[in-house]
Design an enzyme around this catalytic site. Structure first.
Site, short mmCIF file in Angstrom:
data_model
loop_
_atom_site.label_atom_id
_atom_site.label_comp_id
_atom_site.label_asym_id
_atom_site.label_seq_id
_atom_site.Cartn_x
_atom_site.Cartn_y
_atom_site.Cartn_z
N LYS A 147 45.01 39.74 -17.52
CA LYS A 147 44.18 40.60 -18.15
C LYS A 147 42.71 40.84 -17.31
CE LYS A 147 44.95 38.79 -22.21
NZ LYS A 147 45.88 37.82 -21.72
N THR A 148 42.36 39.48 -17.26
CA THR A 148 40.93 39.29 -16.55
C THR A 148 41.22 40.01 -15.07
OG1 THR A 148 40.68 37.20 -17.65
CG2 THR A 148 39.14 37.76 -15.66
N ASP B 179 36.61 39.77 -23.01
CA ASP B 179 37.58 38.79 -23.36
C ASP B 179 37.66 38.40 -24.74
OD1 ASP B 179 39.98 37.58 -22.72
OD2 ASP B 179 39.07 35.97 -21.82
N THR C 140 44.60 38.64 -27.34
CA THR C 140 46.02 38.20 -27.29
C THR C 140 46.78 38.59 -28.51
OG1 THR C 140 45.02 35.99 -28.16
CG2 THR C 140 45.58 36.12 -25.91
N ARG D 171 49.87 32.54 -14.26
CA ARG D 171 49.01 31.46 -14.16
C ARG D 171 49.81 30.16 -14.06
NH1 ARG D 171 45.04 31.97 -18.64
NH2 ARG D 171 43.53 32.71 -16.84
N1 LIG Z 1 50.20 40.65 -11.68
C1 LIG Z 1 49.84 39.60 -10.97
N2 LIG Z 1 50.04 39.42 -9.80
C2 LIG Z 1 49.64 38.62 -8.99
N3 LIG Z 1 48.91 37.33 -9.52
C3 LIG Z 1 48.72 37.27 -10.85
C4 LIG Z 1 49.07 38.49 -11.56
N4 LIG Z 1 48.65 38.55 -12.89
C5 LIG Z 1 48.06 37.26 -12.81
N5 LIG Z 1 47.96 36.73 -11.83
C6 LIG Z 1 47.40 35.24 -11.47
O1 LIG Z 1 47.44 34.77 -12.62
C7 LIG Z 1 46.17 33.97 -12.74
C8 LIG Z 1 45.53 34.26 -14.24
O2 LIG Z 1 45.41 35.56 -14.44
P1 LIG Z 1 44.29 36.24 -15.24
O3 LIG Z 1 43.21 35.15 -15.53
O4 LIG Z 1 43.82 37.63 -14.92
O5 LIG Z 1 44.94 36.03 -16.80
P2 LIG Z 1 44.35 36.44 -18.21
O6 LIG Z 1 45.54 37.14 -19.10
O7 LIG Z 1 43.24 37.07 -18.33
O8 LIG Z 1 44.25 35.21 -18.99
P3 LIG Z 1 43.29 34.74 -20.30
O9 LIG Z 1 43.86 35.53 -21.38
O10 LIG Z 1 43.50 33.30 -20.32
O11 LIG Z 1 42.06 35.23 -19.87
C9 LIG Z 1 45.04 34.84 -11.80
O12 LIG Z 1 44.52 33.71 -11.18
C10 LIG Z 1 46.02 35.28 -11.00
O13 LIG Z 1 46.04 34.97 -9.73
#
Ligand SMILES: Nc1ncnc2c1ncn2[C@@H]1O[C@H](COP(=O)(O)OP(=O)(O)OP(=O)(O)O)[C@@H](O)[C@H]1O
Length: 367
Positions: free
Chosen positions: A74-75, A119, A168, A227
């Site tokens: 998401k981030t 977030d 989430t 992740r």
């Molecule tokens: N579609 C994707 N392709 C490649 N790498 C990804 C992808 N999605 C996530 N990642 C990798 O996974 C890691 C975590 O992603 P991210 O921080 O965006 O998750 P998030 O959903 O925002 O988590 P949170 O809810 O804990 O903030 C990032 O460092 C990224 O490198």
């Protein structure tokens, strides 16, 4: 113990939330644009249309709501939205905005077209949330000056901005907030083949050599979460470097993840303890949550919130009104044979009980 708090559980390799090391290295691994973003095909296509159309109109993109489990991207996607729009991004989170004034300060300092990433938007305070309604719809906020009967609302115009909210728990958002997003995307867990691509991409960036079968082995244990895939890759890299020639083969990945206690399906020590207790102490259930928690020496909440969601998702455990029940897949996964006639529940309601029947707990969980 909060298993998703990095300060408390730096050792939980399969937790979805980012630990300190993740935070330090993730910036380098994040895809920078939509073409680099792996998987989530439908979300990607839809978002591509939304952003292209906004760019063609020379307008600010609509507000976007992203929902899904931690670590699904998401981030990353919010940063990609900003990059695709050629806009700066401001990152904050619901828990950081406890007063409407905190939000007013952020909103009033945004530049035109800026992306505001919020977030955990479901954890914002109520007054801030109400301020956000007006900001999203009319690009305006009322700043309240003074208190009591003498308080006055001073309207403040805001530049158009794009709010990207992440949660989430989309179901926890009040409908008036949810309705103000022009585009809502639910992020799904990733298929193993997609995680393999994530692993190959990250291995390239980290300068690690990984064989196709090695990536598949890691992907299969990554719980559908990029992740976790990236985190397991780093641990396997350590093992490959110290115990082998640095190349990640299937054998090396399997050996490494055995050392780190992540099994072939991504279950860790806690998950396996819960499952093993359910099968060996309670004949597969039904057993009350509290009883199960006592048997594994954990808090009820830990079992319910940390171990169970993945076990349920994997079809290994079912929550029933009479208690927790193991599925046939659970017996198969632990290589055990289910009893012919399921034992009768021994007075353990879903609300709890007093402990394991006669079998004691030290043999299984004493270490
Ligand atoms: N579609 C994707 N392709 C490649 N790498 C990804 C992808 N999605 C996530 N990642 C990798 O996974 C890691 C975590 O992603 P991210 O921080 O965006 O998750 P998030 O959903 O925002 O988590 P949170 O809810 O804990 O903030 C990032 O460092 C990224 O490198």
């Amino acid at each position: 113990m909060n298993w998703d708090d990095p300060a408390e559980t730096p050792e939980r390799l399969v937790g979805g939330a980012a630990d300190r090391e993740d935070q330090a290295v993730e910036a380098a691994l994040r895809p920078k644009d939509l073409t680099e973003f792996i998987g989530q095909e439908r979300v990607r296509q839809q978002l591509d249309l939304v952003l292209r159309a906004a760019r063609q109109r020379g307008a600010t993109a609509d507000h976007v709501l992203l929902s899904g489990a931690p670590g699904l991207g998401k981030t990353t996607l919010s940063m990609i939205i900003a990059a695709e729009m050629g806009a700066p991004i401001r990152i904050t989170s619901g828990p950081a905005i406890q007063h409407a004034g905190d939000l007013a300060a952020i909103l009033s300092s945004l530049q035109e077209g800026e992306v505001l990433f919020l977030d955990e938007i479901h954890r914002m305070s109520r007054p801030a949330e109400e301020m956000l309604y007006m900001a999203m719809e009319d690009f305006r906020v009322d700043v309240i000056v003074g208190k009591g009967p003498g308080a006055t609302a001073i309207p403040l115009e805001l530049p158009p901005f794009t709010l990207v909210g992440a949660t989430t728990r989309a179901g926890l958002l009040p409908p008036p907030l949810r309705d103000r997003f022009g585009f809502t995307a639910h992020m799904e867990f990733y298929a193993p083949a997609e995680l393999e691509r994530v692993i190959h991409r990250s291995a390239g960036l980290l300068d690690v050599e990984v064989a196709a079968e090695g990536a598949a082995e890691i992907a299969g244990r990554s719980r559908g979460t990029p992740r976790i895939a990236n985190r397991l890759l780093r641990r396997v890299r350590d093992y490959a470097q110290v115990r082998a020639d640095g190349v990640i083969t299937r054998e090396i990945a399997a050996q490494a993840l055995e050392v780190y206690e992540v099994d072939g399906r991504g279950l860790d020590r806690l998950d396996l303890a819960v499952l093993r207790a359910l099968l060996t102490l309670f004949g597969g259930g039904p057993v009350g949550l509290s009883t199960l928690a006592v048997a594994v020496g954990e808090e009820r909440e830990t079992v319910e919130e940390v171990a169970e969601p993945f076990l349920v998702r994997e079809g290994l455990l079912a929550r029933t009104p009479r208690g927790r029940v193991a599925t046939p897949a659970a017996w198969a996964h632990l290589g055990l044979v289910a009893p012919q006639t399921p034992p009768q529940p021994q007075g353990f309601g879903a609300g709890g009980g007093t402990g394991a029947p006669g079998t004691g707990q030290t043999g299984l969980f004493g270490s």
